[in-house]
Write a protein that holds these residues in place. Structure first.
Motif, PDB file in Angstrom:
ATOM      1  N   LYS A  35       6.776 -39.168   6.103  1.00  0.00           N
ATOM      2  CA  LYS A  35       6.258 -37.868   6.369  1.00  0.00           C
ATOM      3  C   LYS A  35       4.864 -37.960   6.261  1.00  0.00           C
ATOM      4  O   LYS A  35       3.990 -38.882   5.948  1.00  0.00           O
ATOM      5  CB  LYS A  35       6.543 -36.929   5.192  1.00  0.00           C
ATOM      6  N   LYS A  38       0.513 -34.511   3.037  1.00  0.00           N
ATOM      7  CA  LYS A  38       0.583 -32.932   2.773  1.00  0.00           C
ATOM      8  C   LYS A  38      -0.640 -32.250   3.283  1.00  0.00           C
ATOM      9  O   LYS A  38      -0.461 -31.101   3.687  1.00  0.00           O
ATOM     10  CB  LYS A  38       0.925 -32.790   1.315  1.00  0.00           C
ATOM     11  N   SER A  41      -0.318 -31.557   6.809  1.00  0.00           N
ATOM     12  CA  SER A  41       0.712 -30.448   7.071  1.00  0.00           C
ATOM     13  C   SER A  41      -0.171 -28.965   6.740  1.00  0.00           C
ATOM     14  O   SER A  41      -0.002 -28.089   7.347  1.00  0.00           O
ATOM     15  CB  SER A  41       2.067 -30.535   6.053  1.00  0.00           C
ATOM     16  N   ASN A  44      -2.517 -28.265   9.542  1.00  0.00           N
ATOM     17  CA  ASN A  44      -1.724 -27.593  10.747  1.00  0.00           C
ATOM     18  C   ASN A  44      -1.089 -26.191  10.328  1.00  0.00           C
ATOM     19  O   ASN A  44      -1.253 -25.557  11.395  1.00  0.00           O
ATOM     20  CB  ASN A  44      -0.723 -28.569  11.239  1.00  0.00           C
ATOM     21  N   TRP A  74       6.034 -27.339   9.958  1.00  0.00           N
ATOM     22  CA  TRP A  74       5.110 -27.792   9.029  1.00  0.00           C
ATOM     23  C   TRP A  74       5.385 -27.243   7.554  1.00  0.00           C
ATOM     24  O   TRP A  74       4.982 -28.123   6.665  1.00  0.00           O
ATOM     25  CB  TRP A  74       3.680 -27.271   9.623  1.00  0.00           C
ATOM     26  N   LEU A  77       7.708 -29.972   6.238  1.00  0.00           N
ATOM     27  CA  LEU A  77       7.106 -31.132   5.904  1.00  0.00           C
ATOM     28  C   LEU A  77       6.308 -31.046   4.746  1.00  0.00           C
ATOM     29  O   LEU A  77       6.182 -32.233   4.153  1.00  0.00           O
ATOM     30  CB  LEU A  77       6.321 -31.453   7.373  1.00  0.00           C
ATOM     31  N   TYR A  78       5.480 -29.908   4.528  1.00  0.00           N
ATOM     32  CA  TYR A  78       4.738 -29.818   3.679  1.00  0.00           C
ATOM     33  C   TYR A  78       5.247 -30.088   2.111  1.00  0.00           C
ATOM     34  O   TYR A  78       5.143 -31.002   1.430  1.00  0.00           O
ATOM     35  CB  TYR A  78       3.991 -28.668   3.603  1.00  0.00           C
TER      36      TYR A  78
END
Length: 82
Positions: A35, A38, A41, A44, A74, A77-78
């Motif tokens: 990944k 953080k 992410s 973004n 995103w 993913l975070y």
């Protein structure tokens, strides 16, 4: 529909399709064990949210939907990195 309206609709659809491509490019990261950091992410997410204000001002509704999909990716993913 005027030419200007057709041009805006065309631009809206092109941006929407591009956003779908960006969101789909994030799927391998969502599905893999590796990944992004953080903070990457989060940054973004904030950048992508800023695009929504511009799209709203230009009344690009499809572009907003595509952008929301990117933001969702995103966010996933975070939270996966936490």
């Amino acid at each position: 529909m005027t030419k200007e309206q057709k041009d805006f609709l065309t631009a809206d659809l092109i941006i929407f399709l591009t956003n779908i491509g960006i969101a789909s490019s994030l799927l391998p990261s969502i599905l893999s064990a590796d990944k992004p950091h953080k903070d990457t992410s989060l940054l973004n997410i904030l950048i992508t949210i800023s695009f929504i204000f511009a799209y709203k001002k230009a009344k690009l509704r499809f572009a907003i939907v595509g952008n929301v999909l990117i933001i969702i990716c995103w966010f996933i993913l975070y939270f996966q990195k936490l």
